[in-house]
Design a protein around this motif. Structure first.
Motif, PDB file in Angstrom:
ATOM      1  N   ASN A 243      19.417   5.874 106.808  1.00  0.00           N
ATOM      2  CA  ASN A 243      20.795   6.368 106.760  1.00  0.00           C
ATOM      3  C   ASN A 243      21.274   6.517 105.328  1.00  0.00           C
ATOM      4  O   ASN A 243      21.995   7.466 105.001  1.00  0.00           O
ATOM      5  CB  ASN A 243      21.722   5.433 107.526  1.00  0.00           C
ATOM      6  N   LYS A 244      20.862   5.549 104.453  1.00  0.00           N
ATOM      7  CA  LYS A 244      21.269   5.622 103.055  1.00  0.00           C
ATOM      8  C   LYS A 244      20.696   6.878 102.392  1.00  0.00           C
ATOM      9  O   LYS A 244      21.342   7.521 101.572  1.00  0.00           O
ATOM     10  CB  LYS A 244      20.806   4.365 102.297  1.00  0.00           C
ATOM     11  N   LYS A 245      19.436   7.194 102.760  1.00  0.00           N
ATOM     12  CA  LYS A 245      18.797   8.387 102.181  1.00  0.00           C
ATOM     13  C   LYS A 245      19.517   9.662 102.625  1.00  0.00           C
ATOM     14  O   LYS A 245      19.738  10.573 101.830  1.00  0.00           O
ATOM     15  CB  LYS A 245      17.324   8.460 102.603  1.00  0.00           C
ATOM     16  N   ILE A 246      19.909   9.682 103.886  1.00  0.00           N
ATOM     17  CA  ILE A 246      20.625  10.852 104.400  1.00  0.00           C
ATOM     18  C   ILE A 246      21.960  11.017 103.680  1.00  0.00           C
ATOM     19  O   ILE A 246      22.341  12.115 103.277  1.00  0.00           O
ATOM     20  CB  ILE A 246      20.851  10.720 105.918  1.00  0.00           C
ATOM     21  N   VAL A 247      22.673   9.883 103.513  1.00  0.00           N
ATOM     22  CA  VAL A 247      23.961   9.917 102.807  1.00  0.00           C
ATOM     23  C   VAL A 247      23.761  10.349 101.365  1.00  0.00           C
ATOM     24  O   VAL A 247      24.513  11.179 100.834  1.00  0.00           O
ATOM     25  CB  VAL A 247      24.640   8.541 102.862  1.00  0.00           C
ATOM     26  N   HIS A 248      22.712   9.802 100.747  1.00  0.00           N
ATOM     27  CA  HIS A 248      22.424  10.160  99.352  1.00  0.00           C
ATOM     28  C   HIS A 248      22.140  11.649  99.215  1.00  0.00           C
ATOM     29  O   HIS A 248      22.686  12.332  98.335  1.00  0.00           O
ATOM     30  CB  HIS A 248      21.226   9.350  98.852  1.00  0.00           C
ATOM     31  N   ASP A 249      21.282  12.157 100.098  1.00  0.00           N
ATOM     32  CA  ASP A 249      20.927  13.581 100.053  1.00  0.00           C
ATOM     33  C   ASP A 249      22.146  14.461 100.303  1.00  0.00           C
ATOM     34  O   ASP A 249      22.321  15.515  99.676  1.00  0.00           O
ATOM     35  CB  ASP A 249      19.849  13.887 101.092  1.00  0.00           C
ATOM     36  N   ALA A 250      22.993  14.016 101.231  1.00  0.00           N
ATOM     37  CA  ALA A 250      24.205  14.778 101.548  1.00  0.00           C
ATOM     38  C   ALA A 250      25.136  14.828 100.338  1.00  0.00           C
ATOM     39  O   ALA A 250      25.730  15.869 100.033  1.00  0.00           O
ATOM     40  CB  ALA A 250      24.915  14.174 102.746  1.00  0.00           C
ATOM     41  N   LEU A 251      25.257  13.681  99.654  1.00  0.00           N
ATOM     42  CA  LEU A 251      26.124  13.626  98.465  1.00  0.00           C
ATOM     43  C   LEU A 251      25.579  14.508  97.345  1.00  0.00           C
ATOM     44  O   LEU A 251      26.331  15.184  96.644  1.00  0.00           O
ATOM     45  CB  LEU A 251      26.259  12.176  97.983  1.00  0.00           C
ATOM     46  N   VAL A 252      24.263  14.480  97.177  1.00  0.00           N
ATOM     47  CA  VAL A 252      23.628  15.322  96.152  1.00  0.00           C
ATOM     48  C   VAL A 252      23.867  16.799  96.463  1.00  0.00           C
ATOM     49  O   VAL A 252      24.220  17.590  95.588  1.00  0.00           O
ATOM     50  CB  VAL A 252      22.115  15.031  96.063  1.00  0.00           C
ATOM     51  N   LEU A 253      23.685  17.145  97.749  1.00  0.00           N
ATOM     52  CA  LEU A 253      23.889  18.545  98.165  1.00  0.00           C
ATOM     53  C   LEU A 253      25.345  18.952  97.967  1.00  0.00           C
ATOM     54  O   LEU A 253      25.633  20.069  97.498  1.00  0.00           O
ATOM     55  CB  LEU A 253      23.497  18.705  99.631  1.00  0.00           C
ATOM     56  N   PHE A 254      26.258  18.042  98.302  1.00  0.00           N
ATOM     57  CA  PHE A 254      27.679  18.329  98.128  1.00  0.00           C
ATOM     58  C   PHE A 254      28.018  18.542  96.650  1.00  0.00           C
ATOM     59  O   PHE A 254      28.726  19.487  96.279  1.00  0.00           O
ATOM     60  CB  PHE A 254      28.512  17.179  98.698  1.00  0.00           C
ATOM     61  N   ALA A 255      27.502  17.644  95.813  1.00  0.00           N
ATOM     62  CA  ALA A 255      27.757  17.749  94.375  1.00  0.00           C
ATOM     63  C   ALA A 255      27.193  19.054  93.823  1.00  0.00           C
ATOM     64  O   ALA A 255      27.831  19.742  93.013  1.00  0.00           O
ATOM     65  CB  ALA A 255      27.147  16.560  93.645  1.00  0.00           C
ATOM     66  N   PHE A 256      25.996  19.403  94.289  1.00  0.00           N
ATOM     67  CA  PHE A 256      25.365  20.653  93.850  1.00  0.00           C
ATOM     68  C   PHE A 256      26.211  21.858  94.257  1.00  0.00           C
ATOM     69  O   PHE A 256      26.408  22.783  93.468  1.00  0.00           O
ATOM     70  CB  PHE A 256      23.967  20.765  94.467  1.00  0.00           C
ATOM     71  N   THR A 257      26.723  21.813  95.477  1.00  0.00           N
ATOM     72  CA  THR A 257      27.551  22.909  95.983  1.00  0.00           C
ATOM     73  C   THR A 257      28.837  23.048  95.170  1.00  0.00           C
ATOM     74  O   THR A 257      29.262  24.155  94.836  1.00  0.00           O
ATOM     75  CB  THR A 257      27.907  22.680  97.461  1.00  0.00           C
ATOM     76  N   VAL A 258      29.454  21.909  94.862  1.00  0.00           N
ATOM     77  CA  VAL A 258      30.688  21.930  94.075  1.00  0.00           C
ATOM     78  C   VAL A 258      30.439  22.507  92.689  1.00  0.00           C
ATOM     79  O   VAL A 258      31.183  23.369  92.205  1.00  0.00           O
ATOM     80  CB  VAL A 258      31.278  20.513  93.959  1.00  0.00           C
ATOM     81  N   VAL A 259      29.366  22.028  92.037  1.00  0.00           N
ATOM     82  CA  VAL A 259      29.040  22.504  90.682  1.00  0.00           C
ATOM     83  C   VAL A 259      28.736  23.999  90.708  1.00  0.00           C
ATOM     84  O   VAL A 259      29.201  24.762  89.854  1.00  0.00           O
ATOM     85  CB  VAL A 259      27.841  21.728  90.104  1.00  0.00           C
ATOM     86  N   LEU A 260      27.952  24.425  91.708  1.00  0.00           N
ATOM     87  CA  LEU A 260      27.610  25.835  91.819  1.00  0.00           C
ATOM     88  C   LEU A 260      28.860  26.683  92.035  1.00  0.00           C
ATOM     89  O   LEU A 260      29.017  27.764  91.447  1.00  0.00           O
ATOM     90  CB  LEU A 260      26.638  26.053  92.984  1.00  0.00           C
ATOM     91  N   GLY A 261      29.777  26.180  92.874  1.00  0.00           N
ATOM     92  CA  GLY A 261      31.034  26.885  93.113  1.00  0.00           C
ATOM     93  C   GLY A 261      31.855  27.024  91.841  1.00  0.00           C
ATOM     94  O   GLY A 261      32.441  28.084  91.581  1.00  0.00           O
ATOM     95  N   LEU A 262      31.875  25.950  91.059  1.00  0.00           N
ATOM     96  CA  LEU A 262      32.616  25.995  89.791  1.00  0.00           C
ATOM     97  C   LEU A 262      31.994  27.006  88.827  1.00  0.00           C
ATOM     98  O   LEU A 262      32.705  27.762  88.157  1.00  0.00           O
ATOM     99  CB  LEU A 262      32.644  24.604  89.151  1.00  0.00           C
ATOM    100  N   ILE A 263      30.664  27.012  88.781  1.00  0.00           N
ATOM    101  CA  ILE A 263      29.980  27.960  87.893  1.00  0.00           C
ATOM    102  C   ILE A 263      30.268  29.396  88.308  1.00  0.00           C
ATOM    103  O   ILE A 263      30.578  30.255  87.474  1.00  0.00           O
ATOM    104  CB  ILE A 263      28.456  27.701  87.908  1.00  0.00           C
ATOM    105  N   LEU A 264      30.177  29.665  89.631  1.00  0.00           N
ATOM    106  CA  LEU A 264      30.458  31.013  90.123  1.00  0.00           C
ATOM    107  C   LEU A 264      31.898  31.408  89.838  1.00  0.00           C
ATOM    108  O   LEU A 264      32.180  32.570  89.512  1.00  0.00           O
ATOM    109  CB  LEU A 264      30.184  31.084  91.639  1.00  0.00           C
ATOM    110  N   GLY A 265      32.808  30.454  89.962  1.00  0.00           N
ATOM    111  CA  GLY A 265      34.213  30.726  89.674  1.00  0.00           C
ATOM    112  C   GLY A 265      34.424  31.098  88.225  1.00  0.00           C
ATOM    113  O   GLY A 265      35.183  32.032  87.907  1.00  0.00           O
TER     114      GLY A 265
END
Length: 202
Positions: A2-24
């Motif tokens: 479960n910790k790995k899933i949460v970790h991966d989800a957080l990494v994916l979320f952070a990546f999405t946020v950063v990518l969104g900021l870059i595109l913006g």
């Protein structure tokens, strides 16, 4: 697990946020350039159909809904997208440039600008968006076809397959009658708008 899933989800979320900021940021940087290119393209189209104009201004009384209602009333499927006044060097209105989208072409809608003088004379048209068949409908961009509309003061244009016998007749592009009619209908829609809204004298 479960910790790995949460970790991966957080990494994916952070990546999405950063990518969104870059595109913006990229969009913010490039948007002015894109807007400028579109503006210059539009102004070039206006100038092509109204060479005598020193400048162009948006027609302040343009109402898209009213224009759509008028088109329906007059039996057109075309859409009047915008209207600009053509001004001389002293700021006097010498005519109008109407941008229309013809929706009855053979492949896709065609958007073009039409110049009309104060007395109703059509200066011609300039296409800004077209996706017709190469070698056929695309010939609507060629002088042999579009020049037939220039300098004509008529109530409407009709497409014919033989040589025109009057100013109101336009000889069809060989093998592209649908495109030819779409262009004529679009110009006719602009003439109708001019006559009914802009104080046409015809």
């Amino acid at each position: 697990m479960n910790k790995k899933i949460v970790h991966d989800a957080l990494v994916l979320f952070a990546f999405t946020v950063v990518l969104g900021l870059i595109l913006g940021v990229v969009y913010g940087i490039t948007k002015p350039s894109i807007d400028q290119v579109n503006y210059e393209k539009t102004q070039a189209a206006y100038k092509q159909v109204f060479e005598d104009a020193a400048s162009f201004e948006e027609y302040s009384d343009f109402d898209a809904d009213a224009a759509a209602a008028l088109m329906t009333e007059k039996g057109f499927s075309d859409q009047i997208d915008s209207v600009n006044t053509a001004l001389d060097a002293s700021g006097n209105v010498i005519g109008y440039v109407l941008t229309v989208t013809a929706k009855d072409a053979s492949q896709a809608s065609i958007t073009f600008s039409v110049g009309i003088q104060n007395d109703g004379t059509v200066n011609g048209y300039s296409i800004t968006n077209i996706a017709e068949t190469p070698g056929l409908g695309m010939k609507a961009q060629e002088e042999a076809f579009y020049s037939q509309f220039e300098g004509k003061n008529v109530d409407s244009f009709t497409v014919v397959k033989a040589a025109p016998s009057s100013d109101s007749e336009i000889e069809s592009i060989s093998g592209a009658t649908i495109t030819s009619k779409a262009m004529a209908n679009g110009v006719n829609a602009c003439i109708a708008y001019f006559q009914n809204v802009l104080g046409g004298t015809n």
